[in-house]
Scaffold this motif. Structure first.
Motif, PDB file in Angstrom:
ATOM      1  N   GLN A  51      -3.731   1.670  -5.214  1.00 15.88           N
ATOM      2  CA  GLN A  51      -4.130   1.973  -3.839  1.00 15.88           C
ATOM      3  C   GLN A  51      -5.640   1.812  -3.670  1.00 15.88           C
ATOM      4  OE1 GLN A  51      -2.703   5.754  -2.379  1.00 15.88           O
ATOM      5  NE2 GLN A  51      -4.353   5.920  -0.903  1.00 15.88           N
ATOM      6  N   ASN A  52      -6.407   2.315  -4.640  1.00 16.78           N
ATOM      7  CA  ASN A  52      -7.866   2.203  -4.566  1.00 16.78           C
ATOM      8  C   ASN A  52      -8.326   0.750  -4.638  1.00 16.78           C
ATOM      9  OD1 ASN A  52      -8.106   4.970  -4.388  1.00 16.78           O
ATOM     10  ND2 ASN A  52      -8.347   5.256  -6.598  1.00 16.78           N
ATOM     11  N   LEU A  96       0.834  -1.208   0.000  1.00  9.46           N
ATOM     12  CA  LEU A  96       0.000   0.000   0.000  1.00  9.46           C
ATOM     13  C   LEU A  96       0.865   1.253   0.000  1.00  9.46           C
ATOM     14  CD1 LEU A  96      -2.907   1.123   0.164  1.00  9.46           C
ATOM     15  CD2 LEU A  96      -2.686   1.061   2.656  1.00  9.46           C
ATOM     16  N   ASN A  97       1.903   1.273   0.831  1.00 10.38           N
ATOM     17  CA  ASN A  97       2.788   2.440   0.888  1.00 10.38           C
ATOM     18  C   ASN A  97       3.565   2.612  -0.411  1.00 10.38           C
ATOM     19  OD1 ASN A  97       2.066   3.189   3.524  1.00 10.38           O
ATOM     20  ND2 ASN A  97       3.548   1.768   4.421  1.00 10.38           N
ATOM     21  N   ARG A 103      -2.060   8.500 -11.821  1.00 10.45           N
ATOM     22  CA  ARG A 103      -3.348   7.819 -11.730  1.00 10.45           C
ATOM     23  C   ARG A 103      -3.202   6.311 -11.590  1.00 10.45           C
ATOM     24  NH1 ARG A 103      -5.936   9.945 -17.094  1.00 10.45           N
ATOM     25  NH2 ARG A 103      -3.776   9.551 -17.707  1.00 10.45           N
ATOM     26  N   ARG A 104      -2.161   5.751 -12.183  1.00  8.98           N
ATOM     27  CA  ARG A 104      -1.990   4.287 -12.113  1.00  8.98           C
ATOM     28  C   ARG A 104      -1.660   3.851 -10.691  1.00  8.98           C
ATOM     29  NH1 ARG A 104      -1.805   1.773 -17.147  1.00  8.98           N
ATOM     30  NH2 ARG A 104      -2.748   3.220 -18.639  1.00  8.98           N
ATOM     31  N   SER A 105      -0.782   4.592 -10.011  1.00 11.79           N
ATOM     32  CA  SER A 105      -0.458   4.256  -8.623  1.00 11.79           C
ATOM     33  C   SER A 105      -1.678   4.418  -7.738  1.00 11.79           C
ATOM     34  CB  SER A 105       0.683   5.142  -8.116  1.00 11.79           C
ATOM     35  OG  SER A 105       1.877   4.854  -8.796  1.00 11.79           O
ATOM     36  N   ALA A 106      -2.444   5.490  -7.997  1.00 14.85           N
ATOM     37  CA  ALA A 106      -3.672   5.697  -7.231  1.00 14.85           C
ATOM     38  C   ALA A 106      -4.662   4.563  -7.468  1.00 14.85           C
ATOM     39  CB  ALA A 106      -4.298   7.034  -7.612  1.00 14.85           C
ATOM     40  N   ASN A 152       4.050   6.022  -3.346  1.00 11.29           N
ATOM     41  CA  ASN A 152       5.348   6.648  -3.577  1.00 11.29           C
ATOM     42  C   ASN A 152       5.496   7.246  -4.972  1.00 11.29           C
ATOM     43  OD1 ASN A 152       6.204   6.068  -0.993  1.00 11.29           O
ATOM     44  ND2 ASN A 152       7.205   4.151  -1.577  1.00 11.29           N
ATOM     45  N   GLY A 153       4.444   7.138  -5.789  1.00  9.42           N
ATOM     46  CA  GLY A 153       4.514   7.702  -7.135  1.00  9.42           C
ATOM     47  C   GLY A 153       4.425   9.212  -7.110  1.00  9.42           C
TER      48      GLY A 153
END
Length: 359
Positions: A254-255, A237-238, A248-251, A242-243
């Motif tokens: 996380q989502n 998750l962390n 948007r891809r990292s988000a 870190n992006g």
């Protein structure tokens, strides 16, 4: 792997099935027979010194220098009460390194619990033979684990191989392990000791402080595996956070992760898992101790549509196409002229990258 271990630890949570060391890097512990163990009370152990083997380190000689004079050589190796006589013929002139490799192979094939090897220096100009006892510790009434000496060689006219290569030079004496068990001083020839035919302890190094070895129930093991799982989840998750801002891809990663754990927050709570404000997970030290919590954990991780199944499916998606969570422009050049391999990127960009070289 943590999820799999967690699934194995739910059955009969009150049954002792392992041993826990407070310092596994110094002392590792295991049960000899977990199904029929009588290990019920913790023990304290302090390692004063570990058991060591005997090491004989030979003289350094020029690797490519001419070896001993061709002759019939004899030498003897004594290990405890057993004595082994060796005869070795050097029929032609050879380099020191060549003869040392032949000699060490000759000793190792004899299976006398003494290991022989050749050590070269950094620039390979010089080499030497090192002999090491296979077992650690000093036998009772003995001063060495093994001894090596020349017998009459070459009619007594030439020095023997032992003296030529300095094989009788002891550089490390064998020692027994010394440790305290519940305050009582003990010794052992081996670094692995078995207490009451039940608990096996392996000494890795000298301890700085007292180590406690205690029985561990399946429930306690499950909690330990749960902690490992939560640590891995939080790290992932962390990592997704870190992006760069606006990635948007990292988000999305996380989502996806938080959405899985948002389906039944009450079940998470009943299972002793606390969801923190930053969406990381931790163990609720109070709830986890309740008798009914283990059954909730079992349901959470073993149901076909439970947390384990959902996370496993998501991990499979990520491993199949991790590029889907990378916010980068990717340009592909499929070979449309090759039959059967017109678009290797159809399944996923990631698999296409791996197989594009075949197309």
């Amino acid at each position: 792997d943590s999820l799999i271990e967690l699934g194995h630890a739910f059955e009969r949570p009150s049954v002792i099935n392992s041993a826990h060391s407070s310092d596994p890097e110094s002392i590792s512990a295991s049960l000899v027979d977990a199904e029929h163990t009588s290990f019920r009370e913790p023990v304290s152990v302090s390692v004063k010194s570990v058991a060591t083997p005997q090491v004989n380190t030979g003289l350094k000689v020029l690797s490519e220098g001419e070896g001993p004079t061709p002759a019939a050589y004899r030498f003897r190796i004594q290990t405890g009460e057993d004595s082994y006589e060796f005869s070795y013929n050097v029929s032609t002139s050879s380099s020191n390194r060549e003869l040392m490799h032949k000699l060490t192979n000759f000793i190792n094939r004899s299976d006398i619990h003494v290991l022989a090897k050749v050590e070269d220096d950094a620039d390979s100009r010089t080499s030497r033979i090192v002999l090491t006892s296979e077992e650690t510790g000093l036998p009772k009434g003995q001063t060495t684990a093994f001894s090596i000496a020349d017998s009459a060689s070459g009619g007594g006219l030439v020095p023997g191989l032992v003296s030529y290569f300095g094989l009788d030079h002891i550089t490390q004496k064998p020692t027994n392990a010394k440790f305290l068990l519940d305050g009582r001083e003990k010794t052992s020839m081996s670094n692995t000791v078995v207490l009451n035919r039940d608990l096996s302890l392996t000494f890795q190094k000298k301890t700085r402080r007292e180590v406690t070895v205690s029985p561990e129930t399946a429930g306690e093991q499950a909690i330990g595996e749960l902690a490992n799982f939560l640590k891995s989840y939080n790290a992932l998750l962390n990592l997704s956070r870190n992006g760069l801002p606006g990635n948007r891809r990292s988000a999305r990663l996380q989502n996806d992760l938080t959405r899985i754990l948002s389906t039944d927050p009450e079940e998470l709570s009943r299972s002793g898992i606390r969801r923190n404000e930053d969406f990381t997970l931790s163990i609720d030290s109070q709830t986890i101790k309740k008798p009914e919590t283990m059954q909730h954990l079992k349901t959470l991780f073993e149901e076909p549509d439970g947390l384990f199944a959902k996370l496993s499916h998501k991990m499979s998606d990520i491993s199949l196409n991790p590029v889907d969570y990378v916010d980068k422009v990717i340009v592909t050049y499929p070979n449309t002229a090759k039959p059967g391999f017109t678009n290797p990127y159809l399944t996923s960009i990631y698999s296409g990258m791996m197989f594009s070289s075949y197309c």
